[in-house]
Design a protein around this motif. Structure first.
Motif, short mmCIF file in Angstrom:
data_model
loop_
_atom_site.label_atom_id
_atom_site.label_comp_id
_atom_site.label_asym_id
_atom_site.label_seq_id
_atom_site.Cartn_x
_atom_site.Cartn_y
_atom_site.Cartn_z
N TYR A 160 0.81 -1.22 0.00
CA TYR A 160 0.00 0.00 0.00
C TYR A 160 0.84 1.28 0.00
O TYR A 160 0.28 2.38 0.04
CB TYR A 160 -0.95 0.00 1.20
N GLY A 161 2.16 1.14 -0.04
CA GLY A 161 3.01 2.32 -0.06
C GLY A 161 2.97 3.11 1.23
O GLY A 161 2.96 4.35 1.21
N ILE A 162 2.95 2.42 2.36
CA ILE A 162 2.82 3.06 3.67
C ILE A 162 4.20 3.19 4.31
O ILE A 162 4.95 2.21 4.43
CB ILE A 162 1.90 2.22 4.59
N GLY A 163 4.55 4.38 4.76
CA GLY A 163 5.79 4.57 5.50
C GLY A 163 5.73 3.83 6.84
O GLY A 163 4.66 3.63 7.41
N VAL A 205 10.11 11.52 15.01
CA VAL A 205 10.52 12.86 14.61
C VAL A 205 11.52 12.79 13.47
O VAL A 205 11.45 13.55 12.50
CB VAL A 205 11.10 13.62 15.82
N ALA A 206 12.48 11.85 13.54
CA ALA A 206 13.45 11.71 12.46
C ALA A 206 12.76 11.36 11.15
O ALA A 206 13.14 11.85 10.08
CB ALA A 206 14.48 10.63 12.82
N PHE A 207 11.74 10.53 11.22
CA PHE A 207 10.97 10.18 10.02
C PHE A 207 10.25 11.41 9.47
O PHE A 207 10.28 11.68 8.27
CB PHE A 207 9.95 9.10 10.39
N LEU A 208 9.60 12.17 10.35
CA LEU A 208 8.85 13.34 9.91
C LEU A 208 9.76 14.43 9.36
O LEU A 208 9.40 15.14 8.42
CB LEU A 208 8.00 13.88 11.06
N GLU A 209 10.93 14.57 9.95
CA GLU A 209 11.88 15.58 9.43
C GLU A 209 12.22 15.29 7.98
O GLU A 209 12.26 16.21 7.14
CB GLU A 209 13.14 15.59 10.28
N LYS A 210 12.44 14.03 7.66
CA LYS A 210 12.76 13.69 6.27
C LYS A 210 11.56 13.86 5.36
O LYS A 210 11.68 14.27 4.21
CB LYS A 210 13.29 12.27 6.19
N GLU A 211 10.36 13.54 5.87
CA GLU A 211 9.15 13.64 5.06
C GLU A 211 8.72 15.08 4.82
O GLU A 211 8.18 15.40 3.76
CB GLU A 211 8.00 12.89 5.75
N LEU A 212 8.92 15.94 5.79
CA LEU A 212 8.33 17.28 5.74
C LEU A 212 9.33 18.38 5.37
O LEU A 212 9.01 19.55 5.48
CB LEU A 212 7.66 17.59 7.08
N TYR A 213 10.52 17.99 4.96
CA TYR A 213 11.46 18.95 4.40
C TYR A 213 11.62 18.64 2.92
O TYR A 213 11.71 17.47 2.53
CB TYR A 213 12.83 18.84 5.08
N ASN A 214 11.65 19.67 2.09
CA ASN A 214 11.82 19.41 0.66
C ASN A 214 13.29 19.23 0.31
O ASN A 214 14.16 19.21 1.19
CB ASN A 214 11.17 20.52 -0.18
N GLN A 215 13.57 19.10 -1.00
CA GLN A 215 14.94 18.79 -1.39
C GLN A 215 15.92 19.91 -1.09
O GLN A 215 17.13 19.71 -1.12
CB GLN A 215 15.00 18.43 -2.89
N HIS A 216 15.43 21.11 -0.80
CA HIS A 216 16.30 22.23 -0.44
C HIS A 216 16.44 22.36 1.08
O HIS A 216 16.92 23.38 1.57
CB HIS A 216 15.74 23.53 -1.02
N ASN A 217 15.96 21.32 1.80
CA ASN A 217 16.04 21.30 3.26
C ASN A 217 15.27 22.46 3.88
O ASN A 217 15.63 22.98 4.93
CB ASN A 217 17.50 21.33 3.73
N GLN A 218 14.19 22.86 3.22
CA GLN A 218 13.33 23.91 3.76
C GLN A 218 12.09 23.27 4.38
O GLN A 218 11.47 22.39 3.79
CB GLN A 218 12.89 24.86 2.64
N ARG A 219 11.75 23.72 5.57
CA ARG A 219 10.53 23.22 6.20
C ARG A 219 9.33 23.70 5.40
O ARG A 219 9.33 24.79 4.84
CB ARG A 219 10.44 23.72 7.65
N LEU A 220 8.29 22.89 5.36
CA LEU A 220 7.14 23.23 4.53
C LEU A 220 6.22 24.21 5.25
O LEU A 220 5.26 23.83 5.92
CB LEU A 220 6.37 21.95 4.17
N HIS A 221 6.50 25.47 5.10
CA HIS A 221 5.61 26.52 5.57
C HIS A 221 4.52 26.73 4.52
O HIS A 221 4.62 26.20 3.40
CB HIS A 221 6.39 27.82 5.79
#
Length: 378
Positions: A160-163, A205-221
């Motif tokens: 199912y493509g689940i993290g 948290v380590a998982f979410l940091e990788k998921e919620l930062y884009n390729q430029h290492n910017q947090r998704l505001h």
């Protein structure tokens, strides 16, 4: 396999979580057992929630922790709609590696897949598997193996493509490296202390940091969108099931459809937040009956040491009497307990009959019968 590859599996982006943060409100759901239950106030969801709130101050974070100690995915299938879907969860963490471990493989895969399909069906949320630890897993993990209950969840995750996050392995690695003492983690071999819960949370948290930062290492505001964001939302489709008898179509039968004989009351249940109503009696010999269309049943109860037993039959067959275990930790009531009555009937209409009995054992200290739900497996 490296530790990173074993602990963290990033399969599909958390597109609904990202969209919710972009729009300014994220509803986070949790479902699982005692390790995830909110009531101890220190379990791993608490530091995870605190991290999300700190990282995204512009967003309203809503928490729906629906985890209940001593319950598994069988009960979760029937609770998912009320406690997660109807409450608008866009991100749901699922913790059943431990609590499903005592069930047969085939049954737990049917209930787990049913839960997954229910949560993914409307295409509006992300789900993440979180694998906790119990002492019986140690032998396999000490040899770099994967306990069966976790390996089976990973099979579902791949399909199912689940993290997924193997929190138990992350914590065990902390013990191996001398960062945490065993007794700081699991003094009873199962339930983490504050320190153990923090270790579990740090892996999330380590998982979410990788998921919620884009390729430029910017947090998704709100002003920063991930690449191909809308395309990712539109491409999601529910794949064909792995198990032909999954519980994805299971439904609740309203208690108002039950026919009764004897002194029964259908009442609002103020003693347990997860139960709306119970159909209640304390009279030995009281009876109920109902018709259903499906291939099986799972009944839910407010259960404890003062609960009755019951006997039942389906379609006029032989009577079957229950004899439910009452562990030492079990109170007089307050355990939302399911009773699986089978799911191999011929598809179609069936008649169910039940009679309240004492149980005739010393540990049966009462005759309270409190039916909380009727789960029909289709």
């Amino acid at each position: 396999m490296t530790m990173d590859g074993a602990v963290w599996k990033h399969r599909n982006p958390l597109v609904h979580t990202r969209k919710a943060l972009e729009e300014g409100q994220l509803t986070v759901g949790f479902i699982g057992g005692s390790i995830t239950d909110a009531r101890p106030r220190h379990n791993w969801p608490e530091p995870v929630i605190a991290w999300i709130v700190e990282q995204y101050p512009q967003a309203r974070i809503v928490v729906e922790n629906a985890a209940i100690g001593a319950t598994g995915s069988e009960l979760a299938v029937f609770r998912a709609k009320r406690d997660l879907i109807d409450r608008g969860c866009q991100l749901v963490f699922i913790d059943y590696a431990v609590n499903d471990s005592g069930e047969p493989t085939d049954k737990r895969q049917r209930t787990r897949e049913g839960l997954v399909r229910k949560l993914l069906e409307d295409g509006s949320r992300d789900i993440v598997f979180t694998h906790t630890f119990m002492q019986s897993m140690y032998a396999a993990m000490s040899e770099d193996g994967v306990p069966d209950t976790i390996a089976e969840l990973e099979t579902l995750a791949d399909h199912y493509g689940i993290g997924s996050i193997w929190m138990g392995l992350h914590a065990l690695e902390e013990v191996r490296k001398g960062r945490m003492r065993w007794e700081e983690w699991l003094p009873d071999g199962l339930h983490p202390t504050h320190r153990g819960s923090l270790s579990y949370a740090q892996s999330i948290v380590a998982f979410l940091e990788k998921e919620l930062y884009n390729q430029h290492n910017q947090r998704l505001h709100p002003e920063v969108k991930p690449p191909n964001f809308q395309d990712s939302l539109q491409q999601q489709q529910l794949p064909e099931p792995l198990h032909p008898h999954h519980w994805g179509d299971a439904e609740l039968l309203p208690l108002t459809e039950v026919r009764t004989e004897g002194p029964w009351v259908l009442r609002r249940w103020p003693f347990y937040e997860w139960i709306d109503q119970v159909l209640e009696t304390a009279a030995v010999g009281a009876k109920l009956a109902f018709s259903f269309e499906g291939r099986g049943l799972s009944l839910g109860f407010d259960f404890g040491k003062t609960s009755s037993e019951f006997r039942y039959r389906i379609d006029g067959g032989d009577w079957v009497a229950t004899s439910r275990e009452r562990p030492d930790w079990c109170g007089d009531d307050g355990w939302y307990r399911d009773n699986f009555l089978g799911d191999e009937l011929p598809a179609g209409k069936h008649k169910f009959e039940l009679e309240v009995i004492h149980g005739d054992r010393a540990e049966c200290r009462g005759t309270n019968f409190r039916l909380a739900h009727i789960g029909v497996i289709r």
